[in-house]
Design an enzyme around this catalytic site. Structure first.
Site, mmCIF file in Angstrom:
data_model
loop_
_atom_site.group_PDB
_atom_site.id
_atom_site.type_symbol
_atom_site.label_atom_id
_atom_site.label_comp_id
_atom_site.label_asym_id
_atom_site.label_seq_id
_atom_site.Cartn_x
_atom_site.Cartn_y
_atom_site.Cartn_z
ATOM 1 C CE LYS A 1 4.122 -7.763 -2.248
ATOM 2 N NZ LYS A 1 3.770 -6.742 -3.225
ATOM 3 C CE1 TYR B 1 6.255 -10.964 -11.528
ATOM 4 C CE2 TYR B 1 5.936 -10.068 -9.320
ATOM 5 C CZ TYR B 1 6.393 -9.926 -10.618
ATOM 6 O OH TYR B 1 6.989 -8.760 -11.015
ATOM 7 C CG ASP C 1 8.827 -14.793 -2.918
ATOM 8 O OD1 ASP C 1 8.700 -13.900 -2.048
ATOM 9 O OD2 ASP C 1 8.641 -14.590 -4.127
HETATM 10 N N1 HOZ Z 1 3.595 -7.379 -7.990
HETATM 11 C C1 HOZ Z 1 2.535 -6.730 -7.315
HETATM 12 C C2 HOZ Z 1 1.348 -7.613 -7.191
HETATM 13 N N2 HOZ Z 1 1.582 -8.932 -6.813
HETATM 14 C C3 HOZ Z 1 2.097 -5.470 -8.001
HETATM 15 C C4 HOZ Z 1 2.818 -4.336 -7.475
HETATM 16 C C5 HOZ Z 1 2.312 -2.987 -7.935
HETATM 17 O O1 HOZ Z 1 1.719 -2.862 -8.992
HETATM 18 O O2 HOZ Z 1 2.522 -2.059 -7.205
#
Ligand code: HOZ
Length: 429
Positions: free
Chosen positions: A267, A144, A239
Site C-alpha cells: 500500500k 486478513y 503484516d
Molecule cells: N483487501 C482490500 C481491503 N482490505 C480491498 C482491496 C480492493 O478491493 O481494492
C-alpha cells in the site's frame, strides 16, 4: 442517489467480471446499490463517472496517504515511464528503494520486493517455514493477510464481508497447518505455544487490525507475540501492509516501539503502484533464493515505475509534521463522529489509530472479530448510503478501515461530520 453512468457501467461490467469488479469489496454488495465508477481522483477527492465529486476516505484502500495524483509522485512516475516500463532486471532505483525502507524499519536488514500484499505475506510465511523447518502458522480471527490458500481461514476484509471467512477452493490440507486464535488474546496464544510450540513456524498479525474494521492492539498483545515467538523459536511477522508508513515513519512497529522478526509492507510504500515487500533480519532473509533454498520470484517484482512511486512517497512523508498532521485530522474526525453518535443516540463507537478509523454500529469497545461481527451491519448499509448521498466516499463494509490523507483539510473533515450526522439520523431502521 442516482448515478446512471456508474450504474450502466456496472451492468456492463457484471457480464464480464465476477461481480462486476476485480476485487470483491468494491462491488458494494455488503451495502447494496452499485459502486461508483471512478473517473479520476485528485487530492482528497474522487470523481465518479457522472462527474460527481466525493470526499474520499478509501484512499485506494490505504496507499493514497499523500492524496491522489500527488504532483511529485506523478512527475517522477512520468519521467520513469519514459525510460521503460519493465526490465525484469536489477535497477539502481530498486536499491535506493530498499535502502529507504531498511533505513526506516530497523527490524528489516534485508528485503525482497514483490507486487502485492498477498505475495508479501505468502512469501514471508514460506520463508518462516523454511527458516524454522516447522509447518504451523498462527493467525488471528478476522485478520486478513491476502488471499493465499493457507491464510483464508477465519479471514476478514471481503472474506468476512461476504460470509466466506473460509474460502471454497482451498483443500483441507492447505489449511491443516493454520491455527487461528482471537485477536488480542495473549493467554490463548500462550496455551497454543504450550501445546504445539515445537511445530509453530510463525505468528502473523496485523499490528493494528484494519480488515475487521479498525481494532487497536490491547496493551501487551504485540509484545506478547514477539516474546512467545522468541521463547519458542518461532518468528513474529507483522503484516504492516495497511499500517506500514501510515501510522508512523516506521509503521505500527515504530509507533509501539517493537521489533518483529519479519515485516510485510505494501500500500503506502508503493505510492499507489503495485508494489509490496517483505523482509527481516539478514539471517532470516538469507534463506531466500538465490542465497537460500526458499524459492520466490516475480517478473514485475521491483518494477521501476512502482519503486519510483514508492520512493518519492516515502521521501514526501519525511516532510516535517506529516504524521502529526495525520493524527490531528484523525482526532478531529473521530471526535466529530463520536459526538454525532451521541447527538443522534446511536449505539456505536469510533475506533481509531492515527489516520485509520472505523465507526462500528456496536457499543464498543471492539477488541476482536467476535465483537466486530456483532455490529449492526444492516444499519451500516443504510448509513453508507447516506454518506454517499452526502458526497462522502466511505469503505462499503463494516469490516474495513477508513483512511485520511495529507490532502484532507479541516473543512473536509467538518463537512464529513455534518454528513455523518444526517446519515446517522436517516439510518434508523
Ligand atoms: N483487501 C482490500 C481491503 N482490505 C480491498 C482491496 C480492493 O478491493 O481494492
Amino acid at each position: 442517489m442516482s448515478d446512471p453512468q456508474s450504474e450502466a457501467l456496472f451492468r456492463e461490467a457484471e457480464a464480464l467480471l465476477p461481480g462486476g469488479v476485480n476485487s470483491p469489496v468494491r462491488a458494494f454488495r455488503a451495502v447494496g446499490g452499485h459502486p461508483v465508477f471512478v473517473e479520476k481522483a485528485l487530492g482528497a477527492r474522487i470523481f465518479g463517472a457522472d462527474g460527481r465529486e466525493y470526499i474520499d476516505y478509501i484512499g485506494s484502500w490505504g496507499p493514497a496517504i499523500l492524496g491522489h495524483a500527488e504532483p511529485h509522485v506523478v512527475k517522477a512516475v512520468q519521467d520513469a515511464a519514459s525510460l521503460g516500463l519493465s526490465f525484469g532486471a536489477p535497477t539502481e532505483r530498486e536499491v535506493r528503494f530498499a535502502k529507504a525502507v531498511i533505513e526506516r524499519y530497523p527490524s528489516m536488514e534485508m528485503l525482497r520486493c514483490v507486487s502485492s500484499g498477498t505475495e508479501a505475506t505468502m512469501s514471508a510465511l514460506r520463508v518462516a517455514r523454511g527458516y524454522t523447518k516447522r509447518s504451523v502458522i498462527v493467525k488471528f480471527d478476522g485478520a486478513y493477510h491476502g488471499h493465499a490458500d493457507a491464510l483464508l481461514v477465519k479471514a476478514g476484509s471481503g472474506a468476512a464481508t461476504f460470509g466466506n471467512p473460509d474460502s471454497a477452493g482451498v483443500p483441507e490440507g492447505m489449511v491443516a497447518t493454520t491455527a487461528t486464535l482471537p485477536y488480542n488474546d495473549v493467554p490463548a496464544l500462550k496455551a497454543l505455544f504450550s501445546a504445539r510450540g515445537r511445530d509453530i513456524a510463525a505468528v502473523i498479525v496485523e499490528p493494528v487490525a484494519g480488515n475487521m474494521g479498525c481494532v487497536p492492539p490491547a496493551p501487551g498483545f504485540l509484545a506478547g507475540i514477539i516474546e512467545l515467538c522468541d521463547a519458542n523459536g518461532a518468528l513474529a511477522i507483522f503484516d504492516e501492509v495497511m499500517t506500514g508508513s501510515r501510522l508512523s515513519r516506521s509503521g505500527a512497529q515504530g509507533l509501539y516501539g517493537l521489533r518483529p522478526h519479519m515485516t510485510c509492507l505494501g500500500k503506502v510504500v508503493g505510492g499507489g503502484m503495485p508494489l509490496a515487500a517483505y523482509g527481516g533480519s539478514r539471517q532470516v532473509m538469507q534463506c531466500v533464493a538465490p542465497l537460500g533454498a526458499v524459492y520466490q520470484a516475480g517478473t514485475l517484482s521491483g518494477n521501476p515505475l512502482a519503486v519510483t512511486a514508492g520512493l518519492v512517497t516515502l521521501e514526501r512523508l519525511d516532510a516535517p509534521g506529516t504524521y502529526e498532521r495525520l493524527e490531528e485530522l484523525g482526532a478531529r474526525l473521530e471526535a466529530g463522529m463520536a459526538s454525532a453518535l451521541r447527538e443522534t443516540a446511536t449505539p456505536g463507537c469510533v475506533q481509531r489509530v492515527g489516520s485509520m478509523l472505523t465507526l462500528f454500529f456496536h457499543p464498543g469497545p471492539v477488541t476482536d472479530f467476535r465483537a466486530a461481527a456483532a455490529a449492526d451491519t444492516a444499519r451500516f448499509s443504510r448509513f453508507h448510503a447516506g454518506l454517499l448521498a452526502g458526497g462522502v466516499y466511505w469503505p462499503p463494509s463494516q469490516f474495513e478501515a477508513a483512511f485520511l490523507s495529507l490532502a484532507h483539510t479541516e473543512a473536509d473533515v467538518d463537512r464529513t461530520i455534518t454528513v455523518v450526522r444526517t446519515a446517522l439520523e436517516r439510518s434508523r431502521g
